[in-house]
Scaffold this motif. Structure first.
Motif, PDB file in Angstrom:
ATOM      1  N   ILE A  24       0.840  -1.185   0.000  1.00 54.43           N
ATOM      2  CA  ILE A  24       0.000   0.000   0.000  1.00 54.43           C
ATOM      3  C   ILE A  24       0.881   1.243   0.000  1.00 54.43           C
ATOM      4  O   ILE A  24       1.757   1.407   0.845  1.00 54.43           O
ATOM      5  CB  ILE A  24      -0.922   0.032   1.233  1.00 54.43           C
ATOM      6  CG1 ILE A  24      -1.892  -1.146   1.177  1.00 54.43           C
ATOM      7  CG2 ILE A  24      -1.690   1.347   1.299  1.00 54.43           C
ATOM      8  CD1 ILE A  24      -2.851  -1.103   0.012  1.00 54.43           C
ATOM      9  N   GLU A  25       0.649   2.108  -0.966  1.00 56.71           N
ATOM     10  CA  GLU A  25       1.396   3.361  -1.066  1.00 56.71           C
ATOM     11  C   GLU A  25       0.530   4.507  -0.554  1.00 56.71           C
ATOM     12  O   GLU A  25      -0.608   4.674  -0.971  1.00 56.71           O
ATOM     13  CB  GLU A  25       1.787   3.629  -2.522  1.00 56.71           C
ATOM     14  CG  GLU A  25       2.539   4.931  -2.707  1.00 56.71           C
ATOM     15  CD  GLU A  25       2.841   5.214  -4.163  1.00 56.71           C
ATOM     16  OE1 GLU A  25       3.382   6.294  -4.462  1.00 56.71           O
ATOM     17  OE2 GLU A  25       2.507   4.339  -4.991  1.00 56.71           O
ATOM     18  N   GLU A  26       1.061   5.277   0.365  1.00 58.23           N
ATOM     19  CA  GLU A  26       0.335   6.406   0.931  1.00 58.23           C
ATOM     20  C   GLU A  26       0.443   7.600  -0.016  1.00 58.23           C
ATOM     21  O   GLU A  26       1.530   7.951  -0.481  1.00 58.23           O
ATOM     22  CB  GLU A  26       0.923   6.767   2.304  1.00 58.23           C
ATOM     23  CG  GLU A  26       0.017   7.642   3.138  1.00 58.23           C
ATOM     24  CD  GLU A  26       0.538   7.795   4.551  1.00 58.23           C
ATOM     25  OE1 GLU A  26       1.534   8.544   4.713  1.00 58.23           O
ATOM     26  OE2 GLU A  26      -0.012   7.181   5.475  1.00 58.23           O
ATOM     27  N   VAL A  27      -0.698   8.202  -0.345  1.00 57.43           N
ATOM     28  CA  VAL A  27      -0.713   9.323  -1.267  1.00 57.43           C
ATOM     29  C   VAL A  27      -1.538  10.464  -0.687  1.00 57.43           C
ATOM     30  O   VAL A  27      -2.349  10.267   0.230  1.00 57.43           O
ATOM     31  CB  VAL A  27      -1.311   8.915  -2.639  1.00 57.43           C
ATOM     32  CG1 VAL A  27      -0.496   7.821  -3.289  1.00 57.43           C
ATOM     33  CG2 VAL A  27      -2.766   8.492  -2.480  1.00 57.43           C
ATOM     34  N   LYS A  28      -1.365  11.654  -1.241  1.00 51.48           N
ATOM     35  CA  LYS A  28      -2.138  12.825  -0.834  1.00 51.48           C
ATOM     36  C   LYS A  28      -3.215  13.080  -1.884  1.00 51.48           C
ATOM     37  O   LYS A  28      -2.940  13.192  -3.068  1.00 51.48           O
ATOM     38  CB  LYS A  28      -1.232  14.043  -0.711  1.00 51.48           C
ATOM     39  CG  LYS A  28      -1.923  15.280  -0.143  1.00 51.48           C
ATOM     40  CD  LYS A  28      -0.923  16.407   0.055  1.00 51.48           C
ATOM     41  CE  LYS A  28      -1.597  17.627   0.674  1.00 51.48           C
ATOM     42  NZ  LYS A  28      -0.618  18.729   0.869  1.00 51.48           N
ATOM     43  N   ALA A  29      -4.447  13.132  -1.421  1.00 53.13           N
ATOM     44  CA  ALA A  29      -5.571  13.337  -2.335  1.00 53.13           C
ATOM     45  C   ALA A  29      -6.491  14.409  -1.767  1.00 53.13           C
ATOM     46  O   ALA A  29      -6.309  14.874  -0.635  1.00 53.13           O
ATOM     47  CB  ALA A  29      -6.328  12.030  -2.544  1.00 53.13           C
TER      48      ALA A  29
END
Length: 275
Positions: free
Chosen positions: A34-39
């Motif tokens: 799981i890659e943490e991203v900013k949305a």
């Protein structure tokens, strides 16, 4: 030409898979994949379907605004499935999201548990009913069997309006419980009512209304002590043929001294209770 959207400013940090809003459980190995991203969530974006406003909702029926990530908008996959008639399933064991068209969903089920694998109590055994001959069916030619499931279209006009369909099994009073799961596929956003009935006594053993395509499968576990004839029926107020019901892992629980053949009406020498 693709227009550059001006997204709202409310930011959230999510796992990439979370935008699918399947209510899935992530395994212990999730940290490595799981890659943490900013949305961003933009609550001003409106969605329309054929010119009419549409609001996506999560599995709990709560309205959801589109999630904006890297120039694209994301909405709950189950909500899109319910809108389009697609069936959405999450396989925890393989970490797979499965999408089925309405036709595929009728016969695309995961394998049922092996008989006796999950016996409810000491001295009990479990037998699959999915491979047993039906005692009754509104239209036996319309019943389809897949891997670990059977399905039927709600395709018979009901005298009270709408449409209905019924299947039935002979239990001969030899069973303790029947359990399984039921799901709906639909091309018309139909609401379906499911009933499990003691046909001899006319007693409703289980009932669930408001079932829709894209919802989580409904689990049932009913006491069928002394039930001789079991009926499973589905009703919708929509036009015949616009909805189907899929029954998964339909299983009967009985004392282990009761042979599996008891529940198969095609076995000429099946032992019957009290005989």
């Amino acid at each position: 030409m693709r227009r550059k959207a001006a997204w709202g400013k409310k930011a959230v940090v999510v796992g990439y898979g979370a935008v699918l809003s399947l209510g899935m459980a992530l395994g212990a190995h999730a940290g490595s994949v799981i890659e943490e991203v900013k949305a961003y969530i933009n609550r001003e974006i409106k969605l329309t379907v054929n010119g009419e406003e549409w609001t996506p909702k999560d599995a709990d029926g709560i309205a959801q605004s589109p999630l904006i990530y890297n120039g694209s908008a994301y909405v709950p996959l189950r909500s899109v499935g319910a809108l389009t008639g697609l069936a959405i399933d999450w396989d925890e064991d393989t970490q797979t999201i499965a999408v089925f068209t309405p036709r595929q969903a009728e016969t695309s089920c995961r394998p049922a548990d092996e008989p006796g694998k999950n016996a409810a109590g000491f001295g009990d055994a479990e037998y699959s009913l999915l491979n047993k001959t039906l005692r009754l069916a509104s239209d036996i030619t319309a019943v389809q069997r897949g891997r670990g499931c059977l399905s039927f279209p709600i395709g018979k006009s009901d005298p009270g309006g709408g449409s209905a369909f019924e299947i039935g099994y002979s239990l001969y009073g030899a069973a303790k419980r029947v359990h399984g799961k039921a799901a709906v596929t639909s091309t018309a956003d139909a609401e379906v009512r499911l009933r499990i009935v003691d046909n001899d006594q006319g007693k409703v053993l289980f009932e669930r209304s408001g079932m829709r395509a894209g919802d989580e499968p409904v689990a049932f576990d009913v006491d069928v002590t002394n039930v001789k004839e079991l009926g499973i029926s589905a009703y919708t107020s929509s036009e015949p043929g616009t909805a189907s019901v899929m029954i998964q892992s339909l299983t009967v629980v009985a004392n282990k001294t009761v042979p599996e053949e008891t529940f198969d009406i095609t076995k000429p020498n099946r032992p019957l209770p009290g005989k």
